[in-house]
Design a protein around this motif. Structure first.
Motif, mmCIF file in Angstrom:
data_model
loop_
_atom_site.group_PDB
_atom_site.id
_atom_site.type_symbol
_atom_site.label_atom_id
_atom_site.label_comp_id
_atom_site.label_asym_id
_atom_site.label_seq_id
_atom_site.Cartn_x
_atom_site.Cartn_y
_atom_site.Cartn_z
ATOM 1 N N GLU A 151 -3.808 7.833 -7.611
ATOM 2 C CA GLU A 151 -4.967 7.225 -6.953
ATOM 3 C C GLU A 151 -6.180 8.141 -6.936
ATOM 4 O O GLU A 151 -6.062 9.360 -6.984
ATOM 5 C CB GLU A 151 -4.617 6.876 -5.498
ATOM 6 C CG GLU A 151 -3.596 5.773 -5.375
ATOM 7 C CD GLU A 151 -3.279 5.426 -3.928
ATOM 8 O OE1 GLU A 151 -3.598 6.220 -3.023
ATOM 9 O OE2 GLU A 151 -2.699 4.355 -3.710
ATOM 10 N N ARG A 152 -7.345 7.505 -6.795
ATOM 11 C CA ARG A 152 -8.623 8.169 -6.519
ATOM 12 C C ARG A 152 -8.926 9.349 -7.468
ATOM 13 O O ARG A 152 -9.259 10.440 -7.016
ATOM 14 C CB ARG A 152 -8.663 8.626 -5.053
ATOM 15 C CG ARG A 152 -8.594 7.441 -4.105
ATOM 16 C CD ARG A 152 -8.750 7.795 -2.654
ATOM 17 N NE ARG A 152 -8.737 6.580 -1.848
ATOM 18 C CZ ARG A 152 -9.820 5.850 -1.568
ATOM 19 N NH1 ARG A 152 -10.996 6.251 -1.991
ATOM 20 N NH2 ARG A 152 -9.728 4.759 -0.861
ATOM 21 N N TYR A 174 5.011 6.994 -0.323
ATOM 22 C CA TYR A 174 3.852 7.880 -0.169
ATOM 23 C C TYR A 174 4.270 9.231 0.422
ATOM 24 O O TYR A 174 3.470 9.929 1.035
ATOM 25 C CB TYR A 174 2.781 7.210 0.704
ATOM 26 C CG TYR A 174 1.854 6.303 -0.095
ATOM 27 C CD1 TYR A 174 0.683 6.803 -0.664
ATOM 28 C CD2 TYR A 174 2.166 4.975 -0.316
ATOM 29 C CE1 TYR A 174 -0.153 5.982 -1.411
ATOM 30 C CE2 TYR A 174 1.339 4.144 -1.057
ATOM 31 C CZ TYR A 174 0.179 4.657 -1.600
ATOM 32 O OH TYR A 174 -0.660 3.855 -2.348
ATOM 33 N N GLY A 186 0.523 0.724 5.743
ATOM 34 C CA GLY A 186 0.791 0.783 4.310
ATOM 35 C C GLY A 186 1.551 2.027 3.878
ATOM 36 O O GLY A 186 2.316 2.003 2.928
ATOM 37 N N LYS A 187 1.330 3.134 4.558
ATOM 38 C CA LYS A 187 1.954 4.378 4.113
ATOM 39 C C LYS A 187 3.148 4.737 4.986
ATOM 40 O O LYS A 187 3.490 5.891 5.138
ATOM 41 C CB LYS A 187 0.936 5.499 4.160
ATOM 42 C CG LYS A 187 -0.193 5.284 3.196
ATOM 43 C CD LYS A 187 -0.941 6.559 2.961
ATOM 44 C CE LYS A 187 -1.966 6.368 1.883
ATOM 45 N NZ LYS A 187 -3.121 5.621 2.329
ATOM 46 N N ASP A 240 -5.556 10.646 0.178
ATOM 47 C CA ASP A 240 -6.908 10.271 -0.282
ATOM 48 C C ASP A 240 -7.720 11.532 -0.532
ATOM 49 O O ASP A 240 -7.745 12.443 0.321
ATOM 50 C CB ASP A 240 -7.609 9.422 0.788
ATOM 51 C CG ASP A 240 -7.173 7.966 0.723
ATOM 52 O OD1 ASP A 240 -6.173 7.662 0.058
ATOM 53 O OD2 ASP A 240 -7.848 7.124 1.352
ATOM 54 N N GLU A 248 -9.817 8.743 6.097
ATOM 55 C CA GLU A 248 -9.389 8.556 4.705
ATOM 56 C C GLU A 248 -10.618 8.355 3.826
ATOM 57 O O GLU A 248 -11.739 8.238 4.319
ATOM 58 C CB GLU A 248 -8.509 7.312 4.598
ATOM 59 C CG GLU A 248 -7.102 7.526 5.077
ATOM 60 C CD GLU A 248 -6.156 6.499 4.493
ATOM 61 O OE1 GLU A 248 -6.541 5.321 4.415
ATOM 62 O OE2 GLU A 248 -5.045 6.878 4.110
ATOM 63 N N GLY A 272 -4.825 1.314 5.472
ATOM 64 C CA GLY A 272 -4.296 0.857 4.183
ATOM 65 C C GLY A 272 -5.345 0.102 3.385
ATOM 66 O O GLY A 272 -6.495 0.526 3.287
ATOM 67 N N TRP A 273 -4.954 -1.040 2.824
ATOM 68 C CA TRP A 273 -5.895 -1.811 1.995
ATOM 69 C C TRP A 273 -6.897 -2.606 2.828
ATOM 70 O O TRP A 273 -7.861 -3.150 2.291
ATOM 71 C CB TRP A 273 -5.146 -2.795 1.089
ATOM 72 C CG TRP A 273 -4.126 -2.164 0.204
ATOM 73 C CD1 TRP A 273 -2.786 -2.394 0.200
ATOM 74 C CD2 TRP A 273 -4.352 -1.197 -0.827
ATOM 75 N NE1 TRP A 273 -2.165 -1.628 -0.752
ATOM 76 C CE2 TRP A 273 -3.098 -0.880 -1.402
ATOM 77 C CE3 TRP A 273 -5.486 -0.540 -1.321
ATOM 78 C CZ2 TRP A 273 -2.951 0.041 -2.432
ATOM 79 C CZ3 TRP A 273 -5.338 0.378 -2.353
ATOM 80 C CH2 TRP A 273 -4.090 0.656 -2.897
ATOM 81 N N GLN A 326 -14.083 0.044 1.157
ATOM 82 C CA GLN A 326 -13.695 1.387 1.603
ATOM 83 C C GLN A 326 -14.321 2.391 0.639
ATOM 84 O O GLN A 326 -14.248 2.207 -0.579
ATOM 85 C CB GLN A 326 -12.167 1.503 1.578
ATOM 86 C CG GLN A 326 -11.653 2.809 2.133
ATOM 87 C CD GLN A 326 -10.146 2.948 1.996
ATOM 88 O OE1 GLN A 326 -9.550 2.401 1.068
ATOM 89 N NE2 GLN A 326 -9.529 3.703 2.887
HETATM 90 C C1 GAL Z 1 -5.664 3.269 1.572
HETATM 91 C C2 GAL Z 1 -6.121 4.373 0.636
HETATM 92 C C3 GAL Z 1 -5.871 3.913 -0.772
HETATM 93 C C4 GAL Z 1 -4.369 3.623 -0.892
HETATM 94 C C5 GAL Z 1 -3.928 2.616 0.153
HETATM 95 C C6 GAL Z 1 -2.433 2.364 0.130
HETATM 96 O O1 GAL Z 1 -5.888 3.619 2.895
HETATM 97 O O2 GAL Z 1 -7.459 4.653 0.854
HETATM 98 O O3 GAL Z 1 -6.306 4.890 -1.681
HETATM 99 O O4 GAL Z 1 -3.670 4.824 -0.718
HETATM 100 O O5 GAL Z 1 -4.290 3.070 1.435
HETATM 101 O O6 GAL Z 1 -1.998 1.634 1.242
#
Ligand code: GAL
Length: 380
Positions: free
Chosen positions: A109-110, A135, A188-189, A214, A263, A283-284, A320
């Motif tokens: 990512e990123r 993650y 999400g994580k 991130d 983040e 998350g997303w 974001q």
């Molecule tokens: C976001 C993050 C993304 C990705 C996503 C996964 O908060 O900025 O890059 O990691 O979570 O849930």
């Protein structure tokens, strides 16, 4: 003769209509590249090199669920930030070695690229999650290339700053580490701890290296580069100077915004002040952006609240942050770049780009604009 005249007039009309066609940025819409395909460079950043903008971002796949990397990092080039040429995949995931750090199916990512003028190499950093570990790995990956568009060669992945205390380490960090991490904030994580400072996550990860999710890079006017990453289970940002060749962390870093779960950090410098636009940790799902300012890159950092104003401000216009681009040669011209994530079909994610404006006190702010033209910065 008549036919010739008609041809000349027609040619002139086509020339005029092309010339007058405005190059505009329409956030949230599909952005076709030179092949008419929506740009596939999510969580990306832009590097300006020899008169051309290069956009690097996560390549997403149609029809595959989740956020795994099956292809790699996509690169596009443009002379005007509007017409984008597909340069192909700059860094490919590895397809024939399931044990490779960036084997297909990992999470990558990123990605961000910077140019090192001493070594003449292009250096890419990204957030890497090893395959099948969710993650939990929270590592940084580094790749290098001789040519801006690649191919980038994967060098290594690691957790930064192993065995090194930050400049602003606290006494509590050197105390024995609590094994009892009470998890809060499930998302999400996975589940994140509450009150991370009292749990001493920095101390917990001292030997193995600090978690890095991130992330972003920032090159200062003096050529020193910095790695900014969400650490300590996302609870705290680290700002970490890179080595002169930009390939490693130099072992000189600070913890900032502890317990704030920042983040998506994007740093820029304006009138000798450093700014970070970041997000909360949801998350997303979009949330309200956060702006912070410091006279020195290592702080003290002061939070200035949500930089977004007007309709949509509470959710960063449903995006974001991913990067802030300074338009070369223009001291006050910056573009905020954000992602409008679409996790159900990640390839369809949209890009939110807005000019950063400055109020009468010089404080940056963002306001939604349906369609804007690059001449927005003409008088700046
Ligand atoms: C976001 C993050 C993304 C990705 C996503 C996964 O908060 O900025 O890059 O990691 O979570 O849930």
């Amino acid at each position: 003769m008549k036919a010739k005249l008609i041809l000349i007039i027609l040619g002139y009309l086509i020339f005029i209509s092309c010339k007058q066609q405005p190059v505009s940025i329409k956030s949230g819409e599909k952005w076709p590249d030179n092949n008419g395909v929506h740009i596939n460079a999510h969580g990306g950043g832009i590097m300006f090199y020899e008169g051309i903008y290069y956009w690097f971002g996560e390549h997403k796949i149609e029809g595959k669920k989740g956020n795994k990397a099956w292809v790699g990092v996509h690169c596009y080039s443009s002379k005007n930030l509007v017409d984008w040429f597909d340069e192909g995949i700059a860094l490919e995931v590895v397809k024939d070695d399931p044990n490779h750090d960036i084997t297909e199916g990992c999470i990558l990512e990123r990605p961000k690229v910077i140019f090192n003028s001493k070594t003449k190499k292009f250096v890419m950093w990204f957030h890497l999650e090893l395959k099948s570990m969710g993650y939990d790995a929270a590592r940084s990956g580094v790749a290098i290339a001789d040519k801006v568009t690649g191919p980038y060669k994967f060098l290594k992945s690691f957790r930064p700053n192993a065995g090194i205390w930050p400049k602003n380490v606290l006494g509590l960090h050197k105390q024995p580490v609590s094994g009892n991490v009470e998890k809060k904030y499930c998302g999400g994580k996975g589940c994140l701890p509450s009150h991370p400072d009292s749990l001493n996550l920095l101390g917990r990860d001292f030997i193995t290296g600090q978690m890095a999710r991130d992330q972003n890079l920032f090159v200062d006017d003096d050529g020193k580069a910095y790695h900014i990453y969400s650490s300590e289970e996302n609870s705290t940002l680290h700002i970490s100077q890179l080595s002169d060749d930009y390939l490693s962390d130099a072992g000189n870093y600070v913890r900032v915004f502890s317990d704030r779960y920042m983040e998506a950090p994007a740093m820029f410098k304006h009138n000798n002040k450093y700014y970070i636009i970041a997000s909360d940790c949801t998350g997303w799902e979009p949330n309200a952006a956060r702006l912070a300012c410091a006279p020195n890159i290592f702080g003290p950092w002061e939070e200035l609240g949500n930089p977004c104003v007007g309709e949509g401000a509470e959710l960063t216009f449903r995006s974001q942050s991913t990067f802030v681009l300074q338009i070369p040669g223009k001291k006050d011209a910056f573009v905020f770049m954000g992602d409008r994530w679409t996790p159900e079909n990640a390839i369809d994610g949209r890009y939110i780009w807005l000019p950063i404006q400055f109020d009468e006190n010089g404080i940056p702010f963002l306001k939604w604009i349906d369609e804007w033209y690059l001449d927005f910065f003409e008088n700046i």
